[in-house]
Design a protein around this motif. Structure first.
Motif, mmCIF file in Angstrom:
data_model
loop_
_atom_site.group_PDB
_atom_site.id
_atom_site.type_symbol
_atom_site.label_atom_id
_atom_site.label_comp_id
_atom_site.label_asym_id
_atom_site.label_seq_id
_atom_site.Cartn_x
_atom_site.Cartn_y
_atom_site.Cartn_z
ATOM 1 N N LEU A 1 10.435 -2.699 -5.320
ATOM 2 C CA LEU A 1 9.296 -1.959 -4.760
ATOM 3 C C LEU A 1 9.200 -0.553 -5.327
ATOM 4 N N GLY A 2 10.313 -0.023 -5.833
ATOM 5 C CA GLY A 2 10.328 1.356 -6.317
ATOM 6 C C GLY A 2 10.164 1.490 -7.816
ATOM 7 N N SER A 3 9.867 0.377 -8.511
ATOM 8 C CA SER A 3 9.753 0.399 -9.967
ATOM 9 C C SER A 3 8.376 -0.058 -10.422
ATOM 10 N N ALA B 1 0.819 -1.214 0.000
ATOM 11 C CA ALA B 1 0.000 0.000 0.000
ATOM 12 C C ALA B 1 0.855 1.267 0.000
ATOM 13 N N SER B 2 2.010 1.214 0.668
ATOM 14 C CA SER B 2 2.813 2.437 0.813
ATOM 15 C C SER B 2 3.958 2.526 -0.192
ATOM 16 N N SER B 3 4.082 1.532 -1.105
ATOM 17 C CA SER B 3 5.218 1.548 -2.033
ATOM 18 C C SER B 3 5.041 2.651 -3.080
ATOM 19 N N LYS B 4 6.099 3.440 -3.263
ATOM 20 C CA LYS B 4 6.095 4.525 -4.247
ATOM 21 C C LYS B 4 7.012 4.118 -5.400
ATOM 22 N N ARG B 5 6.426 3.951 -6.572
ATOM 23 C CA ARG B 5 7.173 3.439 -7.717
ATOM 24 C C ARG B 5 7.570 4.616 -8.618
ATOM 25 N N LYS B 6 8.760 5.156 -8.365
ATOM 26 C CA LYS B 6 9.219 6.341 -9.084
ATOM 27 C C LYS B 6 9.993 5.987 -10.356
ATOM 28 N N GLU C 1 15.126 6.958 -16.572
ATOM 29 C CA GLU C 1 13.859 6.338 -16.187
ATOM 30 C C GLU C 1 13.892 4.814 -16.203
ATOM 31 N N ILE C 2 14.712 4.270 -17.089
ATOM 32 C CA ILE C 2 14.906 2.819 -17.109
ATOM 33 C C ILE C 2 16.240 2.531 -16.439
ATOM 34 N N PHE C 3 16.192 1.862 -15.289
ATOM 35 C CA PHE C 3 17.389 1.594 -14.495
ATOM 36 C C PHE C 3 17.890 0.197 -14.849
ATOM 37 N N ALA C 4 18.890 0.117 -15.732
ATOM 38 C CA ALA C 4 19.489 -1.156 -16.135
ATOM 39 C C ALA C 4 20.868 -1.242 -15.505
ATOM 40 N N TYR D 1 6.953 -8.650 -5.236
ATOM 41 C CA TYR D 1 7.004 -7.250 -4.798
ATOM 42 C C TYR D 1 6.037 -6.351 -5.564
ATOM 43 N N GLY D 2 5.098 -6.944 -6.275
ATOM 44 C CA GLY D 2 4.040 -6.156 -6.913
ATOM 45 C C GLY D 2 4.482 -5.346 -8.100
ATOM 46 N N CYS D 3 5.566 -5.746 -8.745
ATOM 47 C CA CYS D 3 6.098 -5.028 -9.897
ATOM 48 C C CYS D 3 5.665 -5.765 -11.161
#
Length: 336
Positions: free
Chosen positions: A212-214, A164-169, A195-198, A236-238
């Motif tokens: 959790l942040g993606s 619920a509190s995960s912020k996907r920046k 924006e794409i973290f490879a 992790y809901g991604c």
């Protein structure tokens, strides 16, 4: 399935010289290839097992590829000979294999060696059901629709995190080694993107935090099509993005992968950002809702719980049980 599906397991004594290979492990499985051990442990204690082969829908070959790899008497170089001798032994000792050439038999293996281990046992490769993580139908050894794609899942204890509190920046995330042309293409296209973290090499931040942040998490083919990243992203809901051609996705006979994942052809890696940004907010929320619904199917439990990875594999096997059905006498089964 729960009421009628039955599996016969070839019996082995605890004092068998290869009991460590043929019997379930007596510890909690760990590592990237734990799915093989989790499945075997759960199966052997389940109500699906029958000691009466006349009632069996399928027959389980209980050798462990993972344990054979690490057994100094066998090792990687000796697995093919071990499997060949094992099949020869059961075909002489029992009547079941020869009735169908092994078509109502199956084995489970998560390491890619499991598929190549059958090179000296062609009846296993072409007839038996191979429940394997390395489920690429581009390479020889895996036959889609006959075989079953086993998900590679990293063992985790407890319930999945509250999201619920995960912020996907971040738009998308990948971390791993450069061990394939596909990953080289990803690195070349997106290594300096904001924006794409490879990321290639060791992360300086916790892996779970990046997931959790993606919004999207990339499953990119390495040496093999399978990695634990799909299970990681779902946990992790991604939303998983599959960048691996010729991949028979786990539980594809049961799940609608288009409802909770994005499939990108490897040639379209330069278009990755355009593809992901073309997904509307509403569409993304639908993806993520489905991710939270299906992640229970990508978890192992001891003992198993309804709809978890074990029951999903069993249902895949159940779907294949009617392909081969023989009604011949099965008396004179050796006692152990």
């Amino acid at each position: 399935m729960n009421r009628s599906f039955k599996i016969y397991v070839y019996p082995h004594r605890r004092n068998d010289p290869f009991a460590n290979v043929l019997l379930p492990v007596d510890f909690e499985p760990g590592g990237n290839y734990a799915s093989e051990s989790y499945f075997k442990k759960a199966l052997m204690k389940s109500h699906f097992i029958t000691e009466d082969p006349a009632k069996a829908d399928l027959f389980f070959l209980p050798f462990s590829i993972s344990r054979l790899r690490h057994d100094p008497r066998v090792g990687v170089g000796g697995i093919q000979d071990f499997i060949r001798d094992y099949i020869l032994n059961i075909s002489r000792k029992y009547p079941f294999w020869n009735r169908t050439g092994g078509a109502d038999h199956f084995y489970a293996a998560c390491h890619s060696i499991g598929r190549s281990a059958m090179e000296k046992s062609e009846e296993v490769k072409f007839n038996a059901i191979q429940v394997v993580c390395s489920s690429s139908y581009f390479l020889s050894g895996y036959i889609a629709h006959k075989d079953v794609s086993l998900p590679q899942i990293w063992p985790r204890q407890g319930d999945p995190p509250n999201l619920a509190s995960s912020k996907r920046k971040k738009l998308a995330f990948f971390a791993g080694s450069i061990n394939s042309p596909v990953r080289e293409r990803l690195l070349h296209s997106w290594r300096n993107d904001s924006e794409i973290f490879a990321h290639f090499g060791r992360l300086t931040t916790p892996y779970a935090d990046e997931l959790l942040g993606s919004k999207f998490c990339l499953h990119v083919k390495g040496f093999e099509v399978n990695t634990a990243r799909i299970g990681d992203s779902l946990y992790y809901g991604c939303v998983p993005v599959i960048i691996a051609n010729h991949y028979d996705l786990p539980f594809a006979d049961i799940l609608n992968w288009k409802s909770f994942s994005v499939v990108v052809a490897t040639l379209d890696i330069p278009l990755l950002k355009k593809i992901l940004k073309g997904i509307s907010s509403d569409q993304y929320l639908m993806f993520q809702k489905k991710v939270l619904e299906v992640r229970k199917h990508f978890q192992w439990h001891c003992p198993p719980v309804d709809y978890d990875a074990f029951y999903m594999v069993m249902y895949e096997l159940w779907l294949r049980r009617t392909s081969v059905r023989v009604s011949l006498p099965v008396s004179k089964v050796p006692n152990h």
